[in-house]
Design a protein around this motif. Sequence first.
Motif, PDB file in Angstrom:
ATOM      1  N   THR A   1      33.023   0.112  25.904  1.00 56.92           N
ATOM      2  CA  THR A   1      33.978   0.243  24.818  1.00 56.92           C
ATOM      3  C   THR A   1      34.967   1.355  25.177  1.00 56.92           C
ATOM      4  O   THR A   1      34.688   2.180  26.060  1.00 56.92           O
ATOM      5  CB  THR A   1      33.278   0.616  23.511  1.00 56.92           C
ATOM      6  OG1 THR A   1      32.744   1.950  23.636  1.00 56.92           O
ATOM      7  CG2 THR A   1      32.151  -0.357  23.173  1.00 56.92           C
ATOM      8  N   PRO A   2      36.111   1.423  24.513  1.00 60.19           N
ATOM      9  CA  PRO A   2      37.020   2.540  24.779  1.00 60.19           C
ATOM     10  C   PRO A   2      36.369   3.904  24.576  1.00 60.19           C
ATOM     11  O   PRO A   2      36.615   4.835  25.368  1.00 60.19           O
ATOM     12  CB  PRO A   2      38.167   2.301  23.789  1.00 60.19           C
ATOM     13  CG  PRO A   2      38.208   0.807  23.636  1.00 60.19           C
ATOM     14  CD  PRO A   2      36.759   0.403  23.649  1.00 60.19           C
ATOM     15  N   SER A   3      35.536   4.059  23.568  1.00 59.84           N
ATOM     16  CA  SER A   3      34.859   5.344  23.361  1.00 59.84           C
ATOM     17  C   SER A   3      33.875   5.643  24.488  1.00 59.84           C
ATOM     18  O   SER A   3      33.743   6.801  24.913  1.00 59.84           O
ATOM     19  CB  SER A   3      34.134   5.363  22.007  1.00 59.84           C
ATOM     20  OG  SER A   3      35.057   5.511  20.937  1.00 59.84           O
TER      21      SER A   3
ATOM     22  N   MET B   1      43.862   9.906  24.437  1.00 60.96           N
ATOM     23  CA  MET B   1      42.493  10.226  24.824  1.00 60.96           C
ATOM     24  C   MET B   1      42.432  11.586  25.511  1.00 60.96           C
ATOM     25  O   MET B   1      43.453  12.077  26.018  1.00 60.96           O
ATOM     26  CB  MET B   1      41.945   9.152  25.775  1.00 60.96           C
ATOM     27  CG  MET B   1      42.016   7.738  25.231  1.00 60.96           C
ATOM     28  SD  MET B   1      41.187   6.508  26.287  1.00 60.96           S
ATOM     29  CE  MET B   1      42.214   6.542  27.749  1.00 60.96           C
TER      30      MET B   1
ATOM     31  N   ARG C   1      44.013   6.099  13.868  1.00 58.24           N
ATOM     32  CA  ARG C   1      45.439   6.289  14.014  1.00 58.24           C
ATOM     33  C   ARG C   1      45.815   7.696  13.582  1.00 58.24           C
ATOM     34  O   ARG C   1      45.428   8.152  12.500  1.00 58.24           O
ATOM     35  CB  ARG C   1      46.203   5.274  13.168  1.00 58.24           C
ATOM     36  CG  ARG C   1      46.096   3.835  13.650  1.00 58.24           C
ATOM     37  CD  ARG C   1      46.808   3.625  14.972  1.00 58.24           C
ATOM     38  NE  ARG C   1      48.240   3.892  14.862  1.00 58.24           N
ATOM     39  CZ  ARG C   1      49.142   3.006  14.476  1.00 58.24           C
ATOM     40  NH1 ARG C   1      48.764   1.776  14.122  1.00 58.24           N
ATOM     41  NH2 ARG C   1      50.424   3.327  14.439  1.00 58.24           N
TER      42      ARG C   1
ATOM     43  N   SER D   1      34.700   8.047  18.160  1.00 49.09           N
ATOM     44  CA  SER D   1      35.423   7.221  17.205  1.00 49.09           C
ATOM     45  C   SER D   1      36.851   6.976  17.673  1.00 49.09           C
ATOM     46  O   SER D   1      37.301   7.531  18.681  1.00 49.09           O
ATOM     47  CB  SER D   1      35.450   7.913  15.834  1.00 49.09           C
ATOM     48  OG  SER D   1      36.148   9.161  15.924  1.00 49.09           O
ATOM     49  N   SER D   2      37.579   6.163  16.895  1.00 47.89           N
ATOM     50  CA  SER D   2      39.008   5.966  17.124  1.00 47.89           C
ATOM     51  C   SER D   2      39.706   5.874  15.775  1.00 47.89           C
ATOM     52  O   SER D   2      39.133   5.368  14.795  1.00 47.89           O
ATOM     53  CB  SER D   2      39.260   4.712  17.954  1.00 47.89           C
ATOM     54  OG  SER D   2      38.820   3.558  17.274  1.00 47.89           O
TER      55      SER D   2
ATOM     56  N   THR E   1      46.832   5.691  18.756  1.00 45.07           N
ATOM     57  CA  THR E   1      45.452   5.610  18.278  1.00 45.07           C
ATOM     58  C   THR E   1      44.623   6.606  19.066  1.00 45.07           C
ATOM     59  O   THR E   1      44.491   6.475  20.290  1.00 45.07           O
ATOM     60  CB  THR E   1      44.876   4.194  18.471  1.00 45.07           C
ATOM     61  OG1 THR E   1      45.654   3.266  17.703  1.00 45.07           O
ATOM     62  CG2 THR E   1      43.421   4.137  18.018  1.00 45.07           C
ATOM     63  N   VAL E   2      44.107   7.600  18.391  1.00 43.38           N
ATOM     64  CA  VAL E   2      43.272   8.608  19.041  1.00 43.38           C
ATOM     65  C   VAL E   2      41.901   7.994  19.317  1.00 43.38           C
ATOM     66  O   VAL E   2      41.283   7.405  18.424  1.00 43.38           O
ATOM     67  CB  VAL E   2      43.129   9.860  18.152  1.00 43.38           C
ATOM     68  CG1 VAL E   2      42.124  10.831  18.756  1.00 43.38           C
ATOM     69  CG2 VAL E   2      44.483  10.535  17.962  1.00 43.38           C
ATOM     70  N   VAL E   3      41.441   8.120  20.553  1.00 42.53           N
ATOM     71  CA  VAL E   3      40.118   7.621  20.940  1.00 42.53           C
ATOM     72  C   VAL E   3      39.311   8.791  21.495  1.00 42.53           C
ATOM     73  O   VAL E   3      39.736   9.446  22.454  1.00 42.53           O
ATOM     74  CB  VAL E   3      40.199   6.505  21.995  1.00 42.53           C
ATOM     75  CG1 VAL E   3      38.799   6.010  22.355  1.00 42.53           C
ATOM     76  CG2 VAL E   3      41.052   5.353  21.486  1.00 42.53           C
ATOM     77  N   THR E   4      38.171   9.059  20.877  1.00 45.50           N
ATOM     78  CA  THR E   4      37.250  10.077  21.362  1.00 45.50           C
ATOM     79  C   THR E   4      35.951   9.406  21.774  1.00 45.50           C
ATOM     80  O   THR E   4      35.802   8.192  21.667  1.00 45.50           O
ATOM     81  CB  THR E   4      36.962  11.127  20.278  1.00 45.50           C
ATOM     82  OG1 THR E   4      36.148  10.531  19.249  1.00 45.50           O
ATOM     83  CG2 THR E   4      38.260  11.666  19.672  1.00 45.50           C
TER      84      THR E   4
ATOM     85  N   LEU F   1      46.829   4.463  23.417  1.00 46.30           N
ATOM     86  CA  LEU F   1      45.664   5.245  23.038  1.00 46.30           C
ATOM     87  C   LEU F   1      45.878   6.686  23.486  1.00 46.30           C
ATOM     88  O   LEU F   1      46.405   6.936  24.572  1.00 46.30           O
ATOM     89  CB  LEU F   1      44.405   4.682  23.699  1.00 46.30           C
ATOM     90  CG  LEU F   1      44.186   3.168  23.552  1.00 46.30           C
ATOM     91  CD1 LEU F   1      42.922   2.743  24.299  1.00 46.30           C
ATOM     92  CD2 LEU F   1      44.103   2.763  22.083  1.00 46.30           C
TER      93      LEU F   1
END
Length: 487
Positions: free
Chosen positions: A360-362, A52, A18, A15-16, A9-12, A50
């Motif tokens: 949050t992850p972002s 990142m 798959r 946004s995130s 899962t790409v997290v920027t 993830l």
Amino acid sequence: MTVLIRGGTVVTAESSFRADVLCAEGVIQAIGPALSAPAGAETLDAGGMLVMPGGIDPHTHMELPFMGTTASEDFYTGTAAALAGGTTMAIDFVIPNPGVSLLESYQTWRGWAEKAAADYSFHVAVTWWSEQVREEMGILTREHGVNSFKHFMAYKGAIMVDDGVLLASFGRALELGALCTVHAENGEAVYHLQRKLLEAGITGPEGHALSRPPEVEGEAANRAIAVAAVLGAPLYIVHVSTEEATQAIARARASGQRVYGEVLAQHLVIDESVYRDPDWARAAAHVMSPPFRPKHHQNALWAGLTSGQLQTTATDHCCFCAPQKAMGRDNFTQIPNGTGGIEDRMSVLWHHGVGSGRLTPSEFVRITSTNTAQIFNIYPRKGAVAVGSDADLVLWDPAGRRTISARTHHQNVDFNVFEGMEVQGRAYATLSQGRVAWKDGDLRAVRGAGRYVDRPCFPPYFAAIGKRNDLARPQAVVRKPAVHNTP
């Protein structure tokens, strides 16, 4: 080398989603579902993980000559440890002694950094002022990719500068499109309190925190902000550790001033009780500036990160081993200031930030990588997961657990301020320039593989500063001569 990261899962920072990520020739070539692996590509299974941007630490001091000794971490060991923790770039500091050429010092640090295993860049400190310094600031920006200059408001009798130097340097940097940064502590107050404490017989590490109370940071932060406001210059305040400095930055930003604040991972989770440890060596190992604070300041720092009033996280990674710390056994002012952290910053922030619901992850990506890349004008080359960006990536295992310890870390120091801390969230694999440099406990750092990264001047926010300064610039009043009617 070609690497395909599959099933993550790409997290920027925004946004995130798959997607697979294909890396080749040091950059990201493609992002999308079900990408095919070219012949000979290494495939990394990122299922459950993830993907990142690699962390960027904007504040480190590798092999720094300081307080009569030299930091134990060199540019190879420090950047290798960074890769083990998911950080793929560091911005270190060139710190000339007063009277020494900025350019000569810059070349010295560039020589030391040739052994780096990960990409790096430099802030350059202004520790004195002359026409030579003014000219060399211009050369550094035009020819050497330097777009930030550091100023110490502390360390009286060594590298501290006064308000006159701040005004001259801030003004010159504004002309050049460069960002000024400050270590905000009132050095005169610190020096005064140090003398008073020593006279009172307080010589141990507890004197370090007592000589640098929160007020000295708050005053200096407010003063630096005021100086920057006079000139209309942007400002970046390093290692914010107090509620007072956080509030000063928030007020300035609310008024429209372009001020940025940096927080150290250490200050978010460690408090001043460490200086009361009965073991002198353990207490001394925590001596850094600014010192650790009473616990309530941590709430203000977390709130600043959550609200966006504080933008970046760093470590001020500056390591000294026990024999070096012992130089101040009988006088706390002679304990070399500094702690480590570059290997553990990402895990500590994930565990205590994302794991606690504060971030949050972002937001984690934003404060560990993207904001730094944007403020120091290397985005989207760094701090992004995008086609064409450098393939500096971390495969992050949000369920992975580890216990931090000096016995197992890769940092070249005999103490870890996070010793014994159990964290959830770790770097499973780290890619630097598209090459796997760390994978599940296997450190593959290559001495000298790191590149110096130019940082152009005039980042995008300078355009807004210019417009604001034009609007604020006072206009001369033209008075027409009086007209006298004759009878």
